[in-house]
Scaffold this active site. Structure first.
Site, mmCIF file in Angstrom:
data_model
loop_
_atom_site.group_PDB
_atom_site.id
_atom_site.type_symbol
_atom_site.label_atom_id
_atom_site.label_comp_id
_atom_site.label_asym_id
_atom_site.label_seq_id
_atom_site.Cartn_x
_atom_site.Cartn_y
_atom_site.Cartn_z
ATOM 1 N N GLU A 189 0.869 -1.179 0.000
ATOM 2 C CA GLU A 189 0.000 0.000 0.000
ATOM 3 C C GLU A 189 0.905 1.229 0.000
ATOM 4 O O GLU A 189 1.677 1.440 0.935
ATOM 5 C CB GLU A 189 -0.907 -0.021 1.238
ATOM 6 C CG GLU A 189 -1.941 1.090 1.251
ATOM 7 C CD GLU A 189 -2.775 1.101 2.535
ATOM 8 O OE1 GLU A 189 -2.707 0.158 3.341
ATOM 9 O OE2 GLU A 189 -3.485 2.109 2.730
ATOM 10 N N ASP A 215 -5.622 9.510 9.829
ATOM 11 C CA ASP A 215 -4.302 9.085 10.293
ATOM 12 C C ASP A 215 -3.919 9.570 11.674
ATOM 13 O O ASP A 215 -4.170 10.709 12.044
ATOM 14 C CB ASP A 215 -3.239 9.516 9.275
ATOM 15 C CG ASP A 215 -3.299 8.663 8.030
ATOM 16 O OD1 ASP A 215 -3.217 7.434 8.175
ATOM 17 O OD2 ASP A 215 -3.461 9.217 6.928
ATOM 18 N N TYR A 252 -11.265 -4.225 3.159
ATOM 19 C CA TYR A 252 -10.394 -3.698 4.201
ATOM 20 C C TYR A 252 -11.219 -3.565 5.475
ATOM 21 O O TYR A 252 -12.016 -2.651 5.600
ATOM 22 C CB TYR A 252 -9.830 -2.341 3.760
ATOM 23 C CG TYR A 252 -8.702 -1.794 4.617
ATOM 24 C CD1 TYR A 252 -8.754 -1.819 6.011
ATOM 25 C CD2 TYR A 252 -7.580 -1.243 4.018
ATOM 26 C CE1 TYR A 252 -7.716 -1.320 6.779
ATOM 27 C CE2 TYR A 252 -6.526 -0.727 4.782
ATOM 28 C CZ TYR A 252 -6.611 -0.765 6.170
ATOM 29 O OH TYR A 252 -5.581 -0.261 6.924
HETATM 30 O O1 LIG Z 1 -1.085 2.429 10.725
HETATM 31 P P1 LIG Z 1 -1.894 1.238 11.065
HETATM 32 O O2 LIG Z 1 -2.607 1.414 12.374
HETATM 33 O O3 LIG Z 1 -1.091 -0.024 10.969
HETATM 34 O O4 LIG Z 1 -3.103 1.132 9.994
HETATM 35 C C1 LIG Z 1 -2.875 0.789 8.583
HETATM 36 C C2 LIG Z 1 -2.827 1.977 7.806
HETATM 37 O O5 LIG Z 1 -1.710 2.728 8.214
HETATM 38 C C3 LIG Z 1 -2.931 2.107 6.300
HETATM 39 O O6 LIG Z 1 -3.683 1.134 5.696
HETATM 40 C C4 LIG Z 1 -3.504 3.473 6.132
HETATM 41 C C5 LIG Z 1 -2.800 4.623 6.280
HETATM 42 N N1 LIG Z 1 -3.626 5.696 6.198
HETATM 43 C C6 LIG Z 1 -4.884 5.265 6.051
HETATM 44 C C7 LIG Z 1 -6.060 5.971 5.994
HETATM 45 C C8 LIG Z 1 -7.236 5.268 5.887
HETATM 46 C C9 LIG Z 1 -7.233 3.884 5.779
HETATM 47 C C10 LIG Z 1 -6.050 3.147 5.846
HETATM 48 C C11 LIG Z 1 -4.863 3.845 5.996
#
Ligand SMILES: O=P(O)(O)OC[C@@H](O)[C@@H](O)c1c[nH]c2ccccc12
Length: 263
Positions: A49, A60, A174
């Site tokens: 990703e 975030d 997701y």
């Molecule tokens: O950081 P984490 O808690 O491991 O979560 C995944 C995530 O970072 C990635 O999929 C992601 C980063 N920014 C996002 C914004 C929305 C959905 C998903 C995301």
């Protein structure tokens, strides 16, 4: 079956869980994108990703927000990330999933964006601020180019909405494992088993867990709920610190290579 889904099914057929690391593109400068992607590809992750830095990353937490600030300070944009991907397209064998908020896509223009994604070998797209109701717009623009639009399901989605999201999502579903923003967590809700059981049943495509997963033990535990995991903040931190051992341990956990479980 799409390329993204195929990659996940292949992991499954090999007896593994899918593992998708999230990277903040250009954290450390644009020139870090190529070596980072090639390194993760070499570790045999299922997909990557690729996060685009954005000034207002509402979903975030602090880890990814700060990584985004570093990338923005280095002058990284959606356009320069896609151009960079295109520059080593021939070496990319792992499916890439671009994660961006909608505003940069809108500014780019949907069709030029789709074309630039294709040139960069992008196979999927995650846009967290486009809800299911508006997502047809993205599928119409991206699907003709062979790019999947991945939908997110939240813990609070009612069953009828879960079914609609699962039916619309492409590549995988997701499944967000926490209420709130991205970032490492030490505890998760205790009704996750039930939530994933109904999600797995409702979804014709693989279900991956993401948000808060930051240790090999959590990769194992959360991966077991569905078909695999997405790990963002822990990967972003490890890459920022040059700590490849942590990245490798997280990937290894998805392949059942955890030596002793400390669950
Ligand atoms: O950081 P984490 O808690 O491991 O979560 C995944 C995530 O970072 C990635 O999929 C992601 C980063 N920014 C996002 C914004 C929305 C959905 C998903 C995301």
């Amino acid at each position: 079956m799409t390329t993204l889904q195929q990659a996940i099914e292949q992991a499954k057929a090999a007896g593994h869980k899918a593992f998708i690391p999230y990277i903040m593109a250009g954290d450390g400068g644009l020139e870090t994108i190529k070596p980072t992607i090639l390194k993760l590809q070499q570790l045999k992750v299922t997909a990557i990703e690729v996060g685009i830095p954005f000034t207002d990353p509402v979903a975030d937490g602090p880890t990814i927000e700060r990584a985004g600030e570093r990338a923005l300070a280095a002058g990284v944009t959606l356009r320069s990330v896609l151009q960079t991907l295109a520059s080593f397209r021939d070496e990319i064998t792992v499916p890439l999933v671009v994660m961006t908020y909608f505003n940069p896509v809108l500014a780019y223009g949907l069709k030029p964006f789709a074309q630039a994604c294709v040139a960069g070998g992008v196979k999927g797209l995650i846009v967290p601020d486009v809800p299911l109701e508006e997502s047809e717009l993205l599928r119409e623009a991206l699907n003709p180019y062979g790019i999947d639009v991945v939908q997110l399901v939240s813990l609070t989605s009612p069953p009828e909405r879960i079914a609609r999201i699962a039916a619309a999502s492409q590549g995988f579903v997701y499944a967000v494992t926490v209420n709130g923003i991205t970032g490492a967590r030490s505890r998760f809700a205790n009704n996750l088993e039930q939530h994933f059981a109904s999600l797995n049943q409702a979804s014709p495509i693989p279900v991956l867990a993401g948000f808060g997963i930051s240790t090999p033990e959590q990769v194992k535990k959360m991966g077991a709920l569905g078909d695999g995991v997405i790990v963002g903040s822990a990967i972003v931190t490890a890459l920022h610190e040059g700590d490849l051992a942590t990245v490798e341990a997280l990937v290894a956990a998805s392949k059942g290579m955890l030596e002793k479980s400390t669950l």
